[in-house]
Design a protein around this motif. Structure first.
Motif, PDB file in Angstrom:
ATOM      1  N   TYR A  81     -40.661 -74.894  43.150  1.00  0.00           N
ATOM      2  CA  TYR A  81     -40.746 -75.770  44.437  1.00  0.00           C
ATOM      3  C   TYR A  81     -40.114 -75.338  45.619  1.00  0.00           C
ATOM      4  O   TYR A  81     -38.902 -75.139  45.230  1.00  0.00           O
ATOM      5  CB  TYR A  81     -41.131 -77.245  44.301  1.00  0.00           C
TER       6      TYR A  81
ATOM      7  N   GLU B 156     -37.958 -77.283  47.225  1.00  0.00           N
ATOM      8  CA  GLU B 156     -36.770 -77.965  47.185  1.00  0.00           C
ATOM      9  C   GLU B 156     -35.583 -77.239  46.192  1.00  0.00           C
ATOM     10  O   GLU B 156     -34.544 -77.315  45.953  1.00  0.00           O
ATOM     11  CB  GLU B 156     -36.792 -79.239  46.688  1.00  0.00           C
ATOM     12  N   ASP B 157     -36.207 -76.394  45.169  1.00  0.00           N
ATOM     13  CA  ASP B 157     -35.517 -75.831  44.177  1.00  0.00           C
ATOM     14  C   ASP B 157     -34.903 -74.488  44.596  1.00  0.00           C
ATOM     15  O   ASP B 157     -34.292 -73.747  43.768  1.00  0.00           O
ATOM     16  CB  ASP B 157     -36.430 -75.476  42.813  1.00  0.00           C
TER      17      ASP B 157
ATOM     18  N   PRO C 277     -43.458 -78.609  51.277  1.00  0.00           N
ATOM     19  CA  PRO C 277     -42.564 -78.985  50.293  1.00  0.00           C
ATOM     20  C   PRO C 277     -43.551 -79.278  48.869  1.00  0.00           C
ATOM     21  O   PRO C 277     -42.945 -79.346  48.011  1.00  0.00           O
ATOM     22  CB  PRO C 277     -41.685 -80.088  50.751  1.00  0.00           C
TER      23      PRO C 277
END
Ligand SMILES: Nc1ncnc2c1ncn2[C@@H]1O[C@H](COP(=O)(O)OP(=O)(O)OP(=O)(O)O)[C@@H](O)[C@H]1O
Ligand SMILES: [Mg+2]
Lengths: 240, 222
Positions: free
Chosen positions: A133, A135-136, A90
Motif C-alpha cells: 500500500y 503508506e508502506d 491510499p
C-alpha cells in the motif's frame, strides 16, 4: 503537439496567466522555472484542463481543449500528470493504483491492465512492491509509482509539477533518473521544477515565467549562460 | 414505592412488540436515511445549482426544526391527503414513522457524507481526473471509499441518536418501546418498573450498536 495561444487565467480579478503563448513539439522536453506564485503550476494544470481558463486556446494533438464540447476525459488519457504530493490512492495497492484507469477508462481486461502495470512497475524498479500500500513506500518510491500509474495509460505527453520538491534529498535522484530515461525514450515532457541540474542536462528548452508572463524561452545553454532579462538574472543568481 | 415489576411481566408482550418495532423503525430509518443522505450529500457538493439549492434547503429544513414537529406534520398534515389521492383510507403510525425517521436522518446523513467527501484531499480527485476518469467514476472508486471510512464514527453516532429519537413516535401512537411503557403505566399506575424497562431496552440496543460500530471502525481502519 501542444500549442498554447493567448492563454489568460484569472482567479476573481487576480490575473495569474497573462496572454501566454507556448508551443511544444513532439518528443520535446520543456522545463518551466520561475519564482513561487508566478503561475507555473497553473499553466501546467491548464494543459489538461484541471484548471479552467478564461481566454485563449490550448491545442493538444490538434484538439482545442478550450472548446467546452470536447471530451476532456478522452484528451486526458493522452496526457499523464505527476504531482508534487504524489496523490496515490491510499486505499488501493500499488498495482490497483496503476490498473484502475486502464480498466475503467480504457476498458482493458484485468489481465491486460496487470501486464501493463507490471511492465511500468518494472521500468521504475518497483515490481516487488506491487501488492504494497502507498503508506508502506518511501517518498521516492511513491513518486515512481505515480509515474508508472501515469505511464500505464500510455500517454503521448507527460506533465510534471515539481515532482521532487516534496522528497528528501537522498530520494531526488531516483525520481530524476526515471524522468531522464523517459526523456531519452522520446516522451514529450513538460516539467515544472526547481532542479536546475535536471533542466540544464535534460531539457531541450527552458521557459522562465514571472508574474504570469513568459519572459524567456531558450535552450539550456543560452538560458543559463546568457540570460537576457534582469528578472531572470536575479532569479538565477538566487537559485544557482 | 410502587415499582410494578409484576405489571411489566403481565404486559411483557407489549414490551417485546415495542422492542421489535423500535428496532424496525431504526433499521428502516438507517437504511433509507443513508440512501437519501448519499444523494443529498452529493447534491450539496454538486456543480448543478438546482441540486445544490434543493439539498441545502432540505438539510436546513430538517435539521432546523424539531423531529417531533416533523412527525406531527408528516402524520397528520402531509401523508393523509397523499394517501387519499391514491385511494387509500389514510396513513398508519407505522408508515408515518418510517417516512419521518428516514427523511429526518437523511438530512443528518447528508451532512456526514458532505463533510466526509470534503475531508478527502483535493489531490485525490485531481489525480483521478488527470487519468481520464469522469467525476462520477472518481467519486465512486476514489473519493467515496476513502470518505466512507471516515464516516463510520459519525454515522454510528447519528444512528444511535436515531434509535433514541424513535421514541418520539409516541406522539402518533406508533407502538414502539416507549409506547409500551406508557400504556402499561396508564393501565396500572406504576411508573418506575415500566419506564426502567423501556430505558434498559434502549440501553441494551445502543450498547450493542456502538460495539458494532467500533468493530467496523477497526475492520475498515486498514
Ligand atoms: N485556487 C486559487 N485561488 C486563488 N488564487 C490562486 C489559486 N491557486 C493559485 N492561486 C494564485 O495564483 C498564482 C499562481 O499560482 P501557482 O500555483 O500557479 O504558482 P507556482 O508558480 O506554481 O508557485 P509555486 O512555486 O509556489 O508552486 C499565485 O499568486 C496563487 O496565489
Ligand atoms: Mg506550483
Amino acid at each position: 503537439m501542444i500549442q498554447v495561444t493567448g492563454l489568460t487565467k484569472r482567479y476573481d480579478d487576480h490575473e495569474v496567466l497573462k496572454d501566454v503563448h507556448l508551443s511544444i513539439a513532439e518528443k520535446e522536453v520543456v522545463c518551466i522555472i520561475g519564482p513561487s506564485g508566478s503561475g507555473k503550476s497553473t499553466l501546467l494544470r491548464c494543459l489538461n484542463r484541471l484548471e479552467e481558463f478564461q481566454s485563449g486556446h490550448i491545442m493538444i494533438q490538434g484538439e482545442d481543449i478550450a472548446d467546452p464540447t470536447i471530451d476532456i476525459n478522452q484528451v486526458r488519457t493522452h496526457v499523464g500528470m505527476v504531482f508534487q504530493h504524489f496523490n496515490l490512492f491510499p486505499h488501493k495497492t500499488v498495482l490497483e493504483n496503476i490498473t484502475l484507469a486502464p480498466i475503467q477508462v480504457l476498458k482493458m481486461s484485468k489481465e491486460e491492465a496487470v501486464a501493463i502495470a507490471e511492465k511500468y512497475l518494472g521500468k521504475v524498479g518497483l515490481l516487488e512492491k506491487a501488492n504494497a500500500y502507498p503508506e508502506d513506500l518511501s517518498g521516492g518510491q511513491k513518486q515512481r509509482v505515480a509515474i508508472a500509474r501515469a505511464l500505464a495509460m500510455q500517454p503521448k505527453i507527460m506533465l510534471f509539477d515539481e515532482p521532487t520538491s516534496a522528497l528528501d534529498p537522498e530520494m531526488v535522484k531516483e525520481v530524476l533518473d526515471v524522468m531522464k530515461e523517459l526523456a531519452t525514450e522520446g516522451m514529450t515532457m513538460v516539467v515544472v521544477t526547481h532542479e536546475m541540474g535536471f533542466a540544464r542536462e535534460v531539457a531541450d528548452r527552458v521557459v522562465f515565467i514571472d508574474q504570469g508572463v513568459i519572459l524567456e524561452e531558450e535552450t539550456p545553454a543560452e538560458f543559463f549562460l546568457k540570460p537576457k532579462h534582469e528578472r531572470l538574472k536575479s532569479f538565477l543568481s538566487k537559485v544557482l | 414505592m410502587n415499582w410494578g415489576w409484576q405489571y411489566v411481566w403481565d404486559y411483557r408482550l407489549w414490551f417485546i412488540r415495542g422492542f421489535g418495532y423500535t428496532i424496525l423503525f431504526t433499521s428502516v430509518g438507517v437504511f433509507f436515511g443513508t440512501i437519501i443522505g448519499l444523494f443529498l450529500g452529493l447534491g450539496q457538493i454538486s456543480q448543478n445549482k438546482l441540486a445544490r439549492g434543493f439539498s441545502k434547503a432540505y438539510v436546513d429544513l430538517f435539521r432546523g426544526t424539531p423531529l417531533m414537529v416533523q412527525i406531527l406534520i408528516i402524520h397528520f398534515g402531509l401523508l393523509p391527503p397523499l394517501f387519499h389521492l391514491f385511494g387509500y383510507q389514510s396513513t398508519t403510525p407505522l408508515i408515518s414513522g418510517f417516512v419521518a425517521l428516514s427523511l429526518n436522518s437523511g438530512a443528518y446523513v447528508a451532512e456526514i457524507f458532505r463533510a466526509g467527501i470534503l475531508s478527502i484531499d483535493k489531490g485525490q480527485m485531481e489525480a483521478a481526473r488527470s487519468l481520464g476518469l469522469t467525476r462520477a467514476q472518481a467519486m465512486r472508486f476514489i473519493i467515496l471509499p476513502q470518505a466512507f471510512k471516515r464516516m463510520i464514527p459519525p454515522l454510528g453516532n447519528e444512528f444511535i441518536a436515531l434509535l433514541k429519537d424513535s421514541s418520539l413516535l409516541i406522539v402518533i401512537a406508533a407502538q414502539e418501546l416507549t409506547y409500551a411503557g406508557q400504556m402499561t403505566s396508564k393501565n396500572t399506575f406504576a411508573y418506575l418498573g415500566p419506564y426502567f424497562t423501556v430505558a434498559a431496552g434502549y440501553l441494551m440496543l445502543t450498547l450493542i450498536f456502538s460495539r458494532g460500530v467500533s468493530y467496523l471502525e477497526r475492520k475498515f481502519s486498514k
